[in-house]
Design an enzyme around this catalytic site. Structure first.
Site, mmCIF file in Angstrom:
data_model
loop_
_atom_site.group_PDB
_atom_site.id
_atom_site.type_symbol
_atom_site.label_atom_id
_atom_site.label_comp_id
_atom_site.label_asym_id
_atom_site.label_seq_id
_atom_site.Cartn_x
_atom_site.Cartn_y
_atom_site.Cartn_z
ATOM 1 N N HIS A 69 0.839 -1.195 0.000
ATOM 2 C CA HIS A 69 0.000 0.000 0.000
ATOM 3 C C HIS A 69 0.876 1.248 0.000
ATOM 4 O O HIS A 69 1.960 1.261 0.557
ATOM 5 C CB HIS A 69 -0.994 0.015 1.166
ATOM 6 C CG HIS A 69 -0.393 -0.107 2.531
ATOM 7 N ND1 HIS A 69 0.141 -1.290 3.014
ATOM 8 C CD2 HIS A 69 -0.251 0.804 3.513
ATOM 9 C CE1 HIS A 69 0.579 -1.103 4.247
ATOM 10 N NE2 HIS A 69 0.366 0.163 4.574
ATOM 11 N N HIS A 77 0.754 5.276 0.879
ATOM 12 C CA HIS A 77 0.064 6.353 1.581
ATOM 13 C C HIS A 77 0.213 7.628 0.754
ATOM 14 O O HIS A 77 1.329 7.990 0.362
ATOM 15 C CB HIS A 77 0.702 6.611 2.954
ATOM 16 C CG HIS A 77 0.639 5.450 3.888
ATOM 17 N ND1 HIS A 77 -0.297 5.364 4.890
ATOM 18 C CD2 HIS A 77 1.398 4.335 3.977
ATOM 19 C CE1 HIS A 77 -0.104 4.240 5.570
ATOM 20 N NE2 HIS A 77 0.920 3.596 5.035
#
Length: 142
Positions: free
Chosen positions: A103, A105
């Site tokens: 992931h 950010h």
């Protein structure tokens, strides 16, 4: 490196087993808001394919995540009238990774306003819903 765990929280979100405040989705990526944002509009961009992190992701999926992250950053700049954007990505425990699904950010930033500490304060669902709606609308034009 440990194997990918198909029961991690982000895999469950992709499968629709857990809710999220979705901003964007296509056949290869999903974008949603962090429930403990470090700043307003803190979004997470993830590939839909199983990838523990940068070390094992398919390069084409990584490239797609990067393209989507750029669009999210542009939308965040617009919606939050940000002065800049912080982009973070962590790999393995020693690198600061907590959820073991790749992931990225994407955090809109205001000049002189520090980010909150990680995982420090859960945002109200109605605030996240409003932010997600605004970012989703902005994603259509960036």
């Amino acid at each position: 490196m440990p194997d990918y765990d198909p029961n991690n929280i982000f895999a469950k979100i992709i499968r629709g087993e857990l809710p999220c405040h979705k901003i964007y989705e296509d056949d290869r990526a999903l974008v949603f808001l962090d429930i403990m944002p470090r700043a307003p509009g803190h979004a997470l961009v993830i590939p839909k394919s199983p990838a523990r992190n940068l070390l094992d992701v398919n390069p084409d999926d990584l490239a797609h995540v990067a393209k989507v992250a750029q669009r999210v950053a542009r939308a965040g700049m617009k919606v939050f009238q940000a002065d800049g954007v912080t982009v973070q990505q962590f790999n393995e425990n020693a690198g600061g990774q907590v959820v073991f699904h790749l992931h990225v950010h994407v955090i809109p930033r205001k000049e002189g306003v520090p980010m909150k500490p990680p995982a420090s304060e859960k945002e109200k669902p109605e605030v996240l819903a409003d932010q997600a709606k605004k970012l989703a609308e902005a994603m259509q034009s960036v």
